[in-house]
Design a protein around this motif. Structure first.
Motif, PDB file in Angstrom:
ATOM      1  N   GLU A  47     -39.079  77.810 -34.208  1.00 27.97           N
ATOM      2  CA  GLU A  47     -40.022  77.722 -35.240  1.00 27.97           C
ATOM      3  C   GLU A  47     -40.970  79.073 -35.280  1.00 27.97           C
ATOM      4  O   GLU A  47     -41.737  78.992 -36.001  1.00 27.97           O
ATOM      5  N   THR A  48     -40.772  79.901 -34.311  1.00 26.49           N
ATOM      6  CA  THR A  48     -41.735  81.208 -34.182  1.00 26.49           C
ATOM      7  C   THR A  48     -41.577  81.941 -35.484  1.00 26.49           C
ATOM      8  O   THR A  48     -42.457  82.511 -35.891  1.00 26.49           O
ATOM      9  N   LYS A  49     -40.513  81.935 -36.032  1.00 21.51           N
ATOM     10  CA  LYS A  49     -40.164  82.649 -37.425  1.00 21.51           C
ATOM     11  C   LYS A  49     -41.391  82.293 -38.455  1.00 21.51           C
ATOM     12  O   LYS A  49     -41.561  82.980 -39.541  1.00 21.51           O
ATOM     13  N   TYR A  50     -41.988  81.029 -38.471  1.00 21.99           N
ATOM     14  CA  TYR A  50     -42.961  80.392 -39.290  1.00 21.99           C
ATOM     15  C   TYR A  50     -44.199  81.077 -39.175  1.00 21.99           C
ATOM     16  O   TYR A  50     -45.201  80.988 -40.069  1.00 21.99           O
ATOM     17  N   PHE A  51     -44.409  81.711 -37.909  1.00 28.04           N
ATOM     18  CA  PHE A  51     -45.795  82.106 -37.700  1.00 28.04           C
ATOM     19  C   PHE A  51     -45.728  83.509 -37.208  1.00 28.04           C
ATOM     20  O   PHE A  51     -46.879  84.188 -37.486  1.00 28.04           O
ATOM     21  N   ARG A  52     -44.832  84.146 -36.944  1.00 27.59           N
ATOM     22  CA  ARG A  52     -44.907  85.612 -36.739  1.00 27.59           C
ATOM     23  C   ARG A  52     -45.502  86.424 -37.894  1.00 27.59           C
ATOM     24  O   ARG A  52     -45.090  86.198 -39.147  1.00 27.59           O
ATOM     25  N   ALA A  53     -46.298  87.325 -37.580  1.00 28.43           N
ATOM     26  CA  ALA A  53     -47.037  88.006 -38.563  1.00 28.43           C
ATOM     27  C   ALA A  53     -46.673  88.762 -39.725  1.00 28.43           C
ATOM     28  O   ALA A  53     -46.791  88.889 -40.769  1.00 28.43           O
ATOM     29  N   ALA A  54     -45.134  89.438 -39.137  1.00 29.94           N
ATOM     30  CA  ALA A  54     -44.268  89.781 -39.932  1.00 29.94           C
ATOM     31  C   ALA A  54     -43.631  89.158 -41.133  1.00 29.94           C
ATOM     32  O   ALA A  54     -43.180  89.690 -42.032  1.00 29.94           O
ATOM     33  N   SER A  55     -43.578  88.124 -41.019  1.00 30.61           N
ATOM     34  CA  SER A  55     -42.675  87.064 -41.800  1.00 30.61           C
ATOM     35  C   SER A  55     -43.696  86.094 -42.391  1.00 30.61           C
ATOM     36  O   SER A  55     -43.126  85.416 -43.210  1.00 30.61           O
ATOM     37  N   ALA A  56     -44.980  86.179 -42.051  1.00 32.89           N
ATOM     38  CA  ALA A  56     -45.774  84.865 -42.754  1.00 32.89           C
ATOM     39  C   ALA A  56     -46.598  85.300 -44.066  1.00 32.89           C
ATOM     40  O   ALA A  56     -46.919  84.396 -44.676  1.00 32.89           O
ATOM     41  N   PRO A  57     -46.681  86.649 -44.304  1.00 30.06           N
ATOM     42  CA  PRO A  57     -47.573  86.919 -45.580  1.00 30.06           C
ATOM     43  C   PRO A  57     -47.204  85.988 -46.761  1.00 30.06           C
ATOM     44  O   PRO A  57     -45.962  86.158 -47.064  1.00 30.06           O
ATOM     45  N   THR A  58     -48.100  85.539 -47.405  1.00 34.77           N
ATOM     46  CA  THR A  58     -47.726  84.704 -48.767  1.00 34.77           C
ATOM     47  C   THR A  58     -48.689  85.046 -49.795  1.00 34.77           C
ATOM     48  O   THR A  58     -48.416  84.436 -50.838  1.00 34.77           O
TER      49      THR A  58
END
Length: 239
Positions: free
Chosen positions: A115-126
């Motif tokens: 689940e960490t992929k949904y929170f990591r700063a590098a992958s979360a910008p929307t």
């Protein structure tokens, strides 16, 4: 000076600059590392929920707490969510300080790793997904409505209303403005579930986020009405 803990409204609604100042002031006055780590977790969750940029909040302080603070279970529980705050060599230092072996680290973080992929700063910008979300939100609407929404998109707002039960079973709602509605229901649940893992949210001694009431959670889209006079004023101020 008796600085007060940050409240739910501040962490989930206050603008970035003011919020960082509040957190830094709180830590300066209290030195409560675990509370600040949980503040950081709430902000990782907020960054994942909205299209605004709340990535790398209080990055310097968070790095210091992991690199120099006393190792404990709070840091062990949440360290992997902050992976992007460190370069590779620094991360190895963090991992080595918190865990005796790589196998201990792997076992401790095994359940949360997916689940960490949904929170990591590098992958979360929307914040660049607005058109995509608007297209999805109006996909079932008549073409003329969709065209009007895109023509007036500066006045379109998305929000997500999440409902939780507190430790006494009482229901309450949290509204995320400018929400990233491109996420699936499963992704939104995973992101919101972080709040149930934190101890910082209480009201009158009652823990606020104990269970997500997923059947009540829903998204909303609204168009703000703008008069001709106000629109003219906005256009003039933009020049």
């Amino acid at each position: 000076m008796n600085v007060q803990p940050l409240q739910e409204r501040q962490l989930l609604q206050m603008n970035r600059d003011s919020l960082e100042k509040k957190i830094l002031q709180y830590y300066h006055e209290t030195q409560k590392e675990d509370v600040v780590i949980e503040y950081g977790m709430a902000l990782l969750m907020r960054n994942a929920m909205v299209m605004d940029d709340y990535s790398f909040m209080c990055k310097g302080l968070i790095r210091e707490l992991f690199l120099k603070g006393e190792p404990n279970d709070t840091k062990r529980d949440f360290c992997l969510y902050f992976y992007d705050y460190f370069d590779y060599e620094e991360w190895e230092v963090v991992r080595g300080r918190l865990f005796k072996t790589r196998s201990e680290f792997a076992e401790w973080t095994r359940k949360i790793r997916p689940e960490t992929k949904y929170f990591r700063a590098a992958s979360a910008p929307t914040y660049d997904k607005f058109d995509e979300i608007l297209l999805c939100a109006t996909s079932r609407d008549p073409e003329e409505y969709r065209a009007a929404a895109f023509a007036d998109k500066e006045n379109v707002r998305f929000s997500y209303k999440a409902f939780f039960a507190d430790v006494q079973g009482k229901k309450h709602m949290v509204t995320f403005k400018n929400a990233d509605l491109s996420k699936s229901g499963e992704e939104l649940y995973i992101v919101l579930e972080i709040l149930t893992k934190l101890t910082i949210f209480e009201k009158n001694g009652v823990r606020r986020f104990v269970k997500i009431l997923e059947d009540d959670c829903h998204e909303e889209m609204a168009r703000t009405l703008v008069s001709s006079k106000r629109k003219k004023e906005k256009n003039q101020s933009a020049k």
